[in-house]
Design a protein around this motif. Structure first.
Motif, PDB file in Angstrom:
ATOM      1  N   LEU A 281       3.036   2.016   3.410  1.00 42.45           N
ATOM      2  CA  LEU A 281       4.169   1.291   2.482  1.00 42.45           C
ATOM      3  C   LEU A 281       3.529   0.870   1.256  1.00 42.45           C
ATOM      4  O   LEU A 281       3.830   1.111   0.080  1.00 42.45           O
ATOM      5  N   ARG A 282       2.204   0.315   1.057  1.00 48.30           N
ATOM      6  CA  ARG A 282       1.615   0.087  -0.040  1.00 48.30           C
ATOM      7  C   ARG A 282       1.503   1.208  -1.082  1.00 48.30           C
ATOM      8  O   ARG A 282       1.714   1.208  -2.099  1.00 48.30           O
ATOM      9  N   PHE A 283       0.955   2.384  -0.457  1.00 44.43           N
ATOM     10  CA  PHE A 283       0.883   3.572  -1.114  1.00 44.43           C
ATOM     11  C   PHE A 283       2.461   4.113  -1.643  1.00 44.43           C
ATOM     12  O   PHE A 283       2.201   4.329  -3.004  1.00 44.43           O
ATOM     13  N   LEU A 284       3.238   4.082  -0.712  1.00 46.01           N
ATOM     14  CA  LEU A 284       4.623   4.384  -1.386  1.00 46.01           C
ATOM     15  C   LEU A 284       5.097   3.493  -2.574  1.00 46.01           C
ATOM     16  O   LEU A 284       5.751   3.976  -3.675  1.00 46.01           O
ATOM     17  N   ALA A 285       5.046   2.430  -2.384  1.00 45.47           N
ATOM     18  CA  ALA A 285       5.239   1.279  -3.130  1.00 45.47           C
ATOM     19  C   ALA A 285       4.467   1.311  -4.486  1.00 45.47           C
ATOM     20  O   ALA A 285       5.158   1.097  -5.768  1.00 45.47           O
ATOM     21  N   GLU A 286       3.235   1.611  -4.558  1.00 47.89           N
ATOM     22  CA  GLU A 286       2.204   1.844  -5.820  1.00 47.89           C
ATOM     23  C   GLU A 286       2.902   2.970  -6.604  1.00 47.89           C
ATOM     24  O   GLU A 286       2.587   3.163  -7.652  1.00 47.89           O
TER      25      GLU A 286
ATOM     26  N   ALA B 217       8.118  10.701  -4.510  1.00 48.69           N
ATOM     27  CA  ALA B 217       8.385  11.127  -3.175  1.00 48.69           C
ATOM     28  C   ALA B 217       7.303  12.286  -2.842  1.00 48.69           C
ATOM     29  O   ALA B 217       6.905  12.836  -3.384  1.00 48.69           O
ATOM     30  N   PHE B 218       6.777  11.964  -1.445  1.00 47.54           N
ATOM     31  CA  PHE B 218       5.656  12.644  -0.897  1.00 47.54           C
ATOM     32  C   PHE B 218       6.121  13.158   0.421  1.00 47.54           C
ATOM     33  O   PHE B 218       6.654  12.549   1.097  1.00 47.54           O
ATOM     34  N   THR B 219       5.284  14.422   0.671  1.00 44.78           N
ATOM     35  CA  THR B 219       5.364  14.738   1.959  1.00 44.78           C
ATOM     36  C   THR B 219       4.609  14.112   2.961  1.00 44.78           C
ATOM     37  O   THR B 219       3.776  13.468   2.631  1.00 44.78           O
ATOM     38  N   GLN B 220       4.882  14.141   4.286  1.00 46.48           N
ATOM     39  CA  GLN B 220       3.862  13.665   5.147  1.00 46.48           C
ATOM     40  C   GLN B 220       2.406  14.169   5.110  1.00 46.48           C
ATOM     41  O   GLN B 220       1.593  13.486   4.965  1.00 46.48           O
ATOM     42  N   THR B 221       2.102  15.337   4.668  1.00 48.37           N
ATOM     43  CA  THR B 221       0.796  15.962   4.535  1.00 48.37           C
ATOM     44  C   THR B 221       0.257  15.381   3.116  1.00 48.37           C
ATOM     45  O   THR B 221      -0.998  14.994   3.283  1.00 48.37           O
ATOM     46  N   GLU B 222       0.982  15.178   2.320  1.00 45.13           N
ATOM     47  CA  GLU B 222       0.536  14.366   1.003  1.00 45.13           C
ATOM     48  C   GLU B 222      -0.012  12.974   1.107  1.00 45.13           C
ATOM     49  O   GLU B 222      -1.079  12.615   0.978  1.00 45.13           O
ATOM     50  N   ILE B 223       0.725  12.231   2.204  1.00 47.30           N
ATOM     51  CA  ILE B 223       0.626  10.905   2.434  1.00 47.30           C
ATOM     52  C   ILE B 223      -0.805  11.010   3.318  1.00 47.30           C
ATOM     53  O   ILE B 223      -1.560  10.170   3.199  1.00 47.30           O
ATOM     54  N   HIS B 224      -0.631  12.006   4.175  1.00 47.19           N
ATOM     55  CA  HIS B 224      -1.878  12.048   5.087  1.00 47.19           C
ATOM     56  C   HIS B 224      -3.067  12.138   4.139  1.00 47.19           C
ATOM     57  O   HIS B 224      -4.324  11.517   4.514  1.00 47.19           O
ATOM     58  N   GLU B 225      -3.100  13.091   3.450  1.00 41.03           N
ATOM     59  CA  GLU B 225      -4.190  13.291   2.511  1.00 41.03           C
ATOM     60  C   GLU B 225      -4.615  12.368   1.568  1.00 41.03           C
ATOM     61  O   GLU B 225      -5.954  11.860   1.523  1.00 41.03           O
ATOM     62  N   ALA B 226      -3.598  11.741   1.038  1.00 38.35           N
ATOM     63  CA  ALA B 226      -4.071  10.558  -0.055  1.00 38.35           C
ATOM     64  C   ALA B 226      -4.635   9.210   0.853  1.00 38.35           C
ATOM     65  O   ALA B 226      -5.468   8.776   0.232  1.00 38.35           O
ATOM     66  N   LEU B 227      -4.350   9.280   1.978  1.00 36.13           N
ATOM     67  CA  LEU B 227      -4.736   7.772   2.778  1.00 36.13           C
ATOM     68  C   LEU B 227      -5.785   8.385   4.031  1.00 36.13           C
ATOM     69  O   LEU B 227      -6.358   7.261   4.633  1.00 36.13           O
TER      70      LEU B 227
ATOM     71  N   GLU C 187      11.147   3.386   8.297  1.00 37.30           N
ATOM     72  CA  GLU C 187      12.379   3.984   8.036  1.00 37.30           C
ATOM     73  C   GLU C 187      13.468   3.159   8.775  1.00 37.30           C
ATOM     74  O   GLU C 187      14.598   2.517   8.280  1.00 37.30           O
ATOM     75  N   ASP C 188      13.187   2.823  10.302  1.00 36.80           N
ATOM     76  CA  ASP C 188      14.099   2.017  11.084  1.00 36.80           C
ATOM     77  C   ASP C 188      14.228   0.470  10.385  1.00 36.80           C
ATOM     78  O   ASP C 188      15.112  -0.038  10.768  1.00 36.80           O
ATOM     79  N   ARG C 189      13.022   0.181   9.700  1.00 36.10           N
ATOM     80  CA  ARG C 189      13.179  -1.237   9.123  1.00 36.10           C
ATOM     81  C   ARG C 189      13.948  -1.141   7.620  1.00 36.10           C
ATOM     82  O   ARG C 189      14.064  -2.239   7.036  1.00 36.10           O
ATOM     83  N   GLY C 190      14.207  -0.168   7.163  1.00 40.43           N
ATOM     84  CA  GLY C 190      14.706   0.078   5.977  1.00 40.43           C
ATOM     85  C   GLY C 190      13.754  -0.058   4.729  1.00 40.43           C
ATOM     86  O   GLY C 190      14.177  -0.391   3.562  1.00 40.43           O
ATOM     87  N   LEU C 191      12.495   0.167   5.044  1.00 36.99           N
ATOM     88  CA  LEU C 191      11.412   0.099   3.941  1.00 36.99           C
ATOM     89  C   LEU C 191      10.929   1.340   3.278  1.00 36.99           C
ATOM     90  O   LEU C 191      10.526   1.114   2.432  1.00 36.99           O
ATOM     91  N   VAL C 192      11.523   2.433   3.998  1.00 38.57           N
ATOM     92  CA  VAL C 192      11.277   3.826   3.298  1.00 38.57           C
ATOM     93  C   VAL C 192      12.650   4.594   3.534  1.00 38.57           C
ATOM     94  O   VAL C 192      13.586   4.410   4.268  1.00 38.57           O
ATOM     95  N   ARG C 193      12.706   5.623   2.590  1.00 37.82           N
ATOM     96  CA  ARG C 193      13.882   6.569   2.632  1.00 37.82           C
ATOM     97  C   ARG C 193      13.280   8.121   2.571  1.00 37.82           C
ATOM     98  O   ARG C 193      12.121   8.216   1.936  1.00 37.82           O
TER      99      ARG C 193
ATOM    100  N   ARG D  44      11.818  16.964   3.508  1.00 36.74           N
ATOM    101  CA  ARG D  44      10.532  16.738   3.830  1.00 36.74           C
ATOM    102  C   ARG D  44       9.823  15.557   2.946  1.00 36.74           C
ATOM    103  O   ARG D  44       8.889  15.145   3.200  1.00 36.74           O
ATOM    104  N   TYR D  45      10.570  15.046   1.832  1.00 40.04           N
ATOM    105  CA  TYR D  45       9.992  13.945   1.110  1.00 40.04           C
ATOM    106  C   TYR D  45      10.265  12.554   1.460  1.00 40.04           C
ATOM    107  O   TYR D  45      11.509  12.298   1.753  1.00 40.04           O
ATOM    108  N   TRP D  46       9.400  11.784   1.320  1.00 43.43           N
ATOM    109  CA  TRP D  46       9.633  10.180   1.563  1.00 43.43           C
ATOM    110  C   TRP D  46       8.875   9.471   0.391  1.00 43.43           C
ATOM    111  O   TRP D  46       8.369   9.857  -0.269  1.00 43.43           O
ATOM    112  N   ALA D  47       9.864   8.381   0.375  1.00 45.71           N
ATOM    113  CA  ALA D  47       9.666   7.343  -0.827  1.00 45.71           C
ATOM    114  C   ALA D  47       9.731   6.065  -0.382  1.00 45.71           C
ATOM    115  O   ALA D  47      10.385   5.732   0.544  1.00 45.71           O
ATOM    116  N   VAL D  48       9.418   4.974  -0.977  1.00 41.31           N
ATOM    117  CA  VAL D  48       9.676   3.659  -0.813  1.00 41.31           C
ATOM    118  C   VAL D  48      11.088   3.380  -0.912  1.00 41.31           C
ATOM    119  O   VAL D  48      11.675   3.978  -1.738  1.00 41.31           O
ATOM    120  N   ALA D  49      11.655   2.317  -0.200  1.00 32.75           N
ATOM    121  CA  ALA D  49      13.278   2.172  -0.450  1.00 32.75           C
ATOM    122  C   ALA D  49      13.513   1.459  -1.614  1.00 32.75           C
ATOM    123  O   ALA D  49      12.530   0.910  -2.075  1.00 32.75           O
TER     124      ALA D  49
END
Length: 105
Positions: A28-33, A38-48, A63-69, A73-78
């Motif tokens: 969440l911090r990575f996406l918020a910063e 927006a990032f793929t799961q692979t990009e998030i895996h590699e960054a963190l 996502e279930d909590r509404g914190l990301v969308r 394949r791309y994910w970003a902070v909500a």
């Protein structure tokens, strides 16, 4: 001792830990910063450096909590004012730890 099925469903959403250092916190911090991207799961895996399989599970729980969308394949902070505030606080708190208070003119 058994519990009710309703309680099981309630507790499942309460399990997400957003304490500093946990995987959900780090993602969440990575996406918020990086809220302009927006990032793929692979990009998030590699960054963190979080296991790739864990990234998918963390993103689903966030996502279930509404914190990301995500879209495809791309994910970003909500888009949420609370998360914008979180990102601003994260940035300002890390900036304040690098301030040089002793070398003021």
């Amino acid at each position: 001792m058994p519990i009710s099925a309703d309680r099981l469903d309630e507790e499942a959403t309460a399990v997400l830990e957003l304490q500093e250092g946990t995987q959900p916190y780090r993602v969440l911090r990575f996406l918020a910063e990086n809220d302009d991207s927006a990032f793929t799961q692979t990009e998030i895996h590699e960054a963190l450096d979080i296991k790739r399989g864990s990234v998918g599970a963390v993103l689903s729980r966030l996502e279930d909590r509404g914190l990301v969308r995500h879209r495809g394949r791309y994910w970003a902070v909500a888009e949420d004012d609370r998360l914008a505030s979180y990102a601003a606080q994260s940035g300002s708190s890390s900036a304040s730890t690098t301030d040089d208070y002793y070398d003021e003119d």
